[in-house]
Design a protein around this motif. Structure first.
Motif, mmCIF file in Angstrom:
data_model
loop_
_atom_site.group_PDB
_atom_site.id
_atom_site.type_symbol
_atom_site.label_atom_id
_atom_site.label_comp_id
_atom_site.label_asym_id
_atom_site.label_seq_id
_atom_site.Cartn_x
_atom_site.Cartn_y
_atom_site.Cartn_z
ATOM 1 N N LEU A 239 0.829 -1.218 0.000
ATOM 2 C CA LEU A 239 0.000 0.000 0.000
ATOM 3 C C LEU A 239 0.858 1.260 0.000
ATOM 4 O O LEU A 239 0.505 2.255 -0.615
ATOM 5 N N GLN A 240 1.994 1.207 0.712
ATOM 6 C CA GLN A 240 2.871 2.371 0.714
ATOM 7 C C GLN A 240 3.380 2.641 -0.711
ATOM 8 O O GLN A 240 3.428 3.782 -1.158
ATOM 9 N N THR A 241 3.726 1.571 -1.432
ATOM 10 C CA THR A 241 4.167 1.732 -2.827
ATOM 11 C C THR A 241 3.054 2.385 -3.647
ATOM 12 O O THR A 241 3.285 3.338 -4.395
ATOM 13 N N VAL A 242 1.836 1.851 -3.478
ATOM 14 C CA VAL A 242 0.712 2.340 -4.276
ATOM 15 C C VAL A 242 0.413 3.811 -3.986
ATOM 16 O O VAL A 242 0.259 4.616 -4.909
ATOM 17 N N VAL A 243 0.344 4.191 -2.703
ATOM 18 C CA VAL A 243 -0.033 5.586 -2.423
ATOM 19 C C VAL A 243 1.056 6.558 -2.896
ATOM 20 O O VAL A 243 0.750 7.655 -3.349
ATOM 21 N N LYS A 244 2.297 6.131 -2.815
ATOM 22 C CA LYS A 244 3.371 7.006 -3.310
ATOM 23 C C LYS A 244 3.319 7.101 -4.838
ATOM 24 O O LYS A 244 3.509 8.173 -5.402
ATOM 25 N N LEU A 245 3.036 5.967 -5.502
ATOM 26 C CA LEU A 245 2.952 5.996 -6.969
ATOM 27 C C LEU A 245 1.783 6.848 -7.438
ATOM 28 O O LEU A 245 1.904 7.638 -8.374
ATOM 29 N N GLN A 246 0.643 6.708 -6.765
ATOM 30 C CA GLN A 246 -0.528 7.453 -7.228
ATOM 31 C C GLN A 246 -0.370 8.960 -6.992
ATOM 32 O O GLN A 246 -0.967 9.767 -7.688
ATOM 33 N N LYS A 247 0.483 9.313 -6.026
ATOM 34 C CA LYS A 247 0.759 10.736 -5.809
ATOM 35 C C LYS A 247 1.723 11.279 -6.857
ATOM 36 O O LYS A 247 1.624 12.418 -7.267
#
Ligand code: FAD
Length: 405
Positions: free
Chosen positions: A16-24
């Motif tokens: 999830l940390q990867t995903v939220v950073k990527l989506q930002k």
């Protein structure tokens, strides 16, 4: 031009940390991002001992993944990962197959039973939300039927926790706070309930500061935990556990509830997929990639990063998983931009706190030893911080531990 496809496996701390950073950091036309997880929710693995002991409702421990992701940029697939075929850049799920340009594997851990006979069949583990819920329900059932099922033996109420590492100790801390309430509800004398902690290593919390170890042990002993240290469990049966007495003989500790909390290994998908591994953990390179596969990043409990000071892998923690997720997102952006100079991973250890129930804990934070209320407060700050890093203030307000309003 075709968009590059990034597939992230696992919606835990690292994924999830990867995903939220990527989506930002990426716009919708920069990449196709797919997150795969076996549940529609994320659970706070670091809170599972509370759900297992029944001091925190299981619903408090989880939140919906779709509430966190930006669905314009990230597609969520609820499915089970069966196997990765890195040579073909494919992932086999329970119901379909996915291809990828870049893969992030963040599938977390499974219990390690070290081949001890009977553990898989007769012991509970604190591995995921369902297994935590099973422990809570089992203990409640045992207490609620104590007077009515005709056996009425104290072994029925005895609980063995295998392992005095962080998970075992944190679970015991919650359990000994919960037991008086259960005794009250089901009119059982507290002294009829035995709680054992059985550990093969010569100390509680192996590797931790000796002064803090002493504090933690004495808090739990005062609340009724009986420690059997330097005592390997040889077998688990329907009756309880057989322990090695050190003289070639074994002794049966009778218990209706055995919770195995003495070890973790990476996810078995790693082994099935043929990556080089030790106990399903992959010794990743300095960019967190699997050896031989520049397009596969492995993070969290499935990865092993060597601590150069000790020459051993860092213990698997949420702290390291989230830092890895952040770095992988940064490097994926660089790769999409065609850059070759990636950032290397350096673990920034902010400290460790081990809770001993709702209002007590021990820890080392920014190099300082803390105990009692201060440590317990710090633990809740850490819990809130991980919520904040994934879902911002709104998630902290919804699920956070320190309710200020
Ligand atoms: P996880 O956060 O466990 O996420 C893995 C995800 O993958 C889950 O969503 C799971 O459902 C999903 N998944 C698994 N298999 C599949 C599959 N085949 N297909 C699809 N999805 C799948 N660490 C700390 O830093 N501090 C602590 O205080 C602390 N306390 C802990 C207390 C307990 C009781 C436990 C059990 C662990 C604790 N840890 C703590 C360790 C920490 O929880 C883990 O290191 C961390 O969760 C690892 O993150 P991860 O992203 O690798 O995996």
């Amino acid at each position: 031009m075709n968009k590059q496809k990034i597939v992230i496996l696992g919606g835990g701390y690292g994924g999830l940390q990867t995903v939220v950073k990527l989506q930002k950091s990426l716009s919708p036309n920069e990449a196709e991002i797919i997150l795969v997880n076996n549940h529609p929710y994320h659970y706070e693995t670091t809170w599972l001992h509370e759900a297992a002991a029944g001091t925190l409702q299981p619903e408090r421990v989880r939140y919906s993944i779709e509430d966190i992701i930006d669905q314009r940029k990230v597609q969520f697939v609820q499915d089970t990962v069966e196997k990765i075929i890195p040579e073909e850049k494919k992932v086999q799920l329970g119901t379909r197959e996915l291809s990828y340009d870049y893969l992030v594997v963040a599938l977390g851990a499974e219990a390690e039973t070290f081949g001890i006979k009977g553990l898989k069949e007769h012991a509970f583990t604190i591995s995921n939300l369902d297994s935590a819920r099973k422990i809570k329900e089992h203990i409640e059932y045992v207490f609620s039927t104590y007077h009515s099922d005709g056996r009425n033996t104290d072994e029925q109420l005895s609980i063995v926790v295998g392992g005095a590492g962080f998970t075992g100790i944190e679970f015991l801390g919650e359990l000994v706070n919960r037991i008086p309430k259960l005794c009250d509800t089901y009119q059982i004398k507290r002294e009829n309930v035995k709680v054992y902690c059985i550990e093969a290593a010569p100390t509680v919390l192996p590797g931790f500061d000796p002064e803090l170890v002493k504090y933690a042990k004495s808090v739990l002993e005062k609340k009724g935990v009986e420690f059997l240290i330097g005592t390997p469990i040889k077998e688990c049966t329907k009756e309880g556990v057989l322990v090695d007495q050190g003289n070639g003989e074994t002794k049966l500790i009778k218990a209706n509830t055995v919770v195995w909390a003495a070890g973790v290994r990476g996810n078995s998908v790693i082994e099935k997929s043929g990556f080089e591994n030790v106990r399903a953990r992959v010794a990743v390179d300095s960019y967190l990639r699997a050896p031989g596969y520049d397009d596969v990043f492995i993070i969290g409990d499935c990865s092993a990063v060597i601590n150069k000071e000790t020459n051993r892998p860092y213990p698997p923690t949420a702290q390291i998983a989230m830092q890895q997720g952040k770095l992988v997102a940064k490097n994926l952006k660089l790769l999409l931009q065609g850059k070759k100079d990636l950032e290397t991973f350096v673990f920034d250890n902010k400290g460790t706190v081990c809770s001993l129930g709702e209002d007590d804990a021990v820890g080392i934070v920014f190099g300082k030893k803390i105990t009692g209320f201060k440590a317990s407060f710090m633990k809740k700050v850490i819990d809130n911080r991980s919520l904040f890093l994934i879902g911002g203030t709104s998630l902290v307000l919804k699920k956070g531990k320190l309710k200020l309003f």
